[in-house]
Write a protein that holds these residues in place. Structure first.
Motif, mmCIF file in Angstrom:
data_model
loop_
_atom_site.group_PDB
_atom_site.id
_atom_site.type_symbol
_atom_site.label_atom_id
_atom_site.label_comp_id
_atom_site.label_asym_id
_atom_site.label_seq_id
_atom_site.Cartn_x
_atom_site.Cartn_y
_atom_site.Cartn_z
ATOM 1 N N GLY A 97 0.794 -1.213 0.000
ATOM 2 C CA GLY A 97 0.000 0.000 0.000
ATOM 3 C C GLY A 97 0.830 1.269 0.000
ATOM 4 N N HIS A 98 2.149 1.109 0.170
ATOM 5 C CA HIS A 98 3.046 2.270 0.220
ATOM 6 C C HIS A 98 4.079 2.261 -0.909
ATOM 7 C CE1 HIS A 98 1.507 3.493 4.168
ATOM 8 N NE2 HIS A 98 1.514 2.216 4.479
ATOM 9 N N PHE A 99 3.955 1.299 -1.849
ATOM 10 C CA PHE A 99 4.873 1.261 -2.980
ATOM 11 C C PHE A 99 4.151 0.732 -4.203
ATOM 12 C CE2 PHE A 99 5.299 -2.959 -1.135
ATOM 13 C CZ PHE A 99 5.391 -3.801 -2.228
ATOM 14 N N ASP A 100 4.697 1.021 -5.365
ATOM 15 C CA ASP A 100 4.129 0.569 -6.631
ATOM 16 C C ASP A 100 4.680 -0.824 -6.946
ATOM 17 O OD1 ASP A 100 3.258 0.093 -9.179
ATOM 18 O OD2 ASP A 100 4.292 1.798 -10.099
ATOM 19 N N PRO A 101 3.855 -1.867 -6.894
ATOM 20 C CA PRO A 101 4.356 -3.229 -7.163
ATOM 21 C C PRO A 101 4.991 -3.365 -8.541
ATOM 22 C CG PRO A 101 2.152 -3.298 -6.213
ATOM 23 C CD PRO A 101 2.431 -1.865 -6.549
ATOM 24 N N ALA A 102 4.535 -2.579 -9.504
ATOM 25 C CA ALA A 102 5.073 -2.676 -10.859
ATOM 26 C C ALA A 102 6.496 -2.139 -10.948
ATOM 27 C CB ALA A 102 4.174 -1.924 -11.839
ATOM 28 N N ALA A 103 6.888 -1.333 -9.962
ATOM 29 C CA ALA A 103 8.222 -0.726 -9.996
ATOM 30 C C ALA A 103 9.237 -1.478 -9.139
ATOM 31 C CB ALA A 103 8.139 0.725 -9.530
ATOM 32 N N VAL A 104 8.807 -2.544 -8.488
ATOM 33 C CA VAL A 104 9.723 -3.315 -7.640
ATOM 34 C C VAL A 104 10.740 -4.042 -8.506
ATOM 35 C CG1 VAL A 104 9.910 -5.215 -5.985
ATOM 36 C CG2 VAL A 104 7.978 -3.630 -5.863
ATOM 37 N N ARG A 105 11.986 -4.043 -8.077
ATOM 38 C CA ARG A 105 13.007 -4.788 -8.819
ATOM 39 C C ARG A 105 13.993 -5.409 -7.831
ATOM 40 N NH1 ARG A 105 17.608 -2.111 -8.711
ATOM 41 N NH2 ARG A 105 17.680 0.151 -8.433
ATOM 42 N N PRO A 106 14.649 -6.486 -8.241
ATOM 43 C CA PRO A 106 15.673 -7.076 -7.362
ATOM 44 C C PRO A 106 16.869 -6.147 -7.235
ATOM 45 C CG PRO A 106 15.718 -8.127 -9.507
ATOM 46 C CD PRO A 106 14.521 -7.225 -9.508
ATOM 47 N N ILE A 107 17.548 -6.198 -6.116
ATOM 48 C CA ILE A 107 18.789 -5.429 -5.967
ATOM 49 C C ILE A 107 19.867 -6.029 -6.862
ATOM 50 C CG2 ILE A 107 20.588 -4.706 -4.357
ATOM 51 C CD1 ILE A 107 18.477 -4.697 -2.157
#
Length: 284
Positions: free
Chosen positions: A126-136
């Motif tokens: 709810g506090h981040f865009d799941p589509a923008a998540v990426r692995p480090i």
């Protein structure tokens, strides 16, 4: 507590590897089926644990478990004999004596989509865009051939968060009453957090790599444990750190796995979560 009708060990292992392909594990890791009884094994009861310790072994024997799924590999450093001299030798001996198989996924579960790392990241839902998540660190495997593998760690772009709110969210996700917090130099408990890096377990080496490249340095880094001097380096680089204890950043994911396995196996296999498994460290 009676188990189900049972499935062949090979079928159960195949289902575990559908959840997380072992090819996604780190090269230094020891994953997969680590203990296999000589007699063909029918799995009626599975016990999920973060660590295979003597109390967990006692629990497994009590419940007539056929397979222990231990997130951390109980066999990591080589052992030269199976006897009673060390606690790990005794565990292997007990497994073989009681015809209990042991499977460990470890970093394969970390790297997988929907695995341990994503479970920890869901603290910030709810506090981040799941589509923008990426692995480090991206997986170097062919993602088309291994679609469950993503890579190590996650980097989140967050909104409307402060450091104090992040502490609250991590405590809620892990079920901990307290975590350890390092506030970066020049920042405060109410400072905004616009990006979060997280690695379950021991993530210090990954944060060091991020800081060395200065690529997507987060405001906050969440992991289980780090070395003292690595925390100081992070603080001076503007990165606050939340530490949960090593296995407390991982253990909660086992409840998700239990539900997935119950759905996959139905009444054929009883899936239990260990009640004896816990992190050896406590804040007192």
């Amino acid at each position: 507590m009676e188990g189900g009708e049972g499935l062949p060990l090979q079928d159960v292992v195949a289902q575990l590897e559908r959840l997380a392909d072992v090819r996604g594990a780190e090269s230094w890791d020891n994953v997969g089926l680590l203990v296999e009884p000589f007699t063909p094994t029918v799995v009626k009861t599975i016990l999920l644990t973060n660590d295979l310790t003597q109390p967990v072994m006692t629990e497994a024997i009590k419940h007539d478990v056929n397979l222990i799924v231990s997130y951390h590999p109980p066999l990591f450093a080589p052992i030269k004999r199976i006897g009673s001299a060390s606690w790990k030798e005794r565990l292997v001996a007990a497994c073989l004596e009681n015809r209990i198989a042991v499977y460990s996924p470890h970093t394969a579960w970390d790297a997988a989509s929907g695995g341990v790392t994503d479970w920890l990241a869901s603290a910030f839902d709810g506090h981040f865009d799941p589509a923008a998540v990426r692995p480090i660190i991206e997986s170097n495997l062919d993602v088309a051939a291994t679609p469950t593998i993503v890579g190590a760690g996650r980097h989140l772009i967050t909104q409307q968060l402060t450091l104090s709110k992040c502490v609250e969210l991590v405590k809620r996700r892990t079920g901990l009453a307290a975590v350890r917090l390092s506030i970066a130099i020049g920042k405060a408990i109410d400072s905004p957090v616009t990006s979060v890096g997280l690695v379950p377990g021991s993530g210090g080496s990954i944060l060091k790599e991020v800081l060395s490249t200065r690529n997507s340095v987060p405001d906050l880094f969440v992991t289980g444990e780090m070395f003292h001097h690595d925390i100081l380096d992070a603080a001076h680089a503007g990165v606050s750190v939340i530490l949960t204890n090593h296995s407390d950043s991982e253990r909660g994911f086992l409840a998700d796995v239990a539900e997935k396995l119950r759905a996959a196996f139905g009444p054929n296999v009883l899936v239990l979560g260990s009640s004896a498994d816990r992190d050896p460290l406590r804040t007192v």
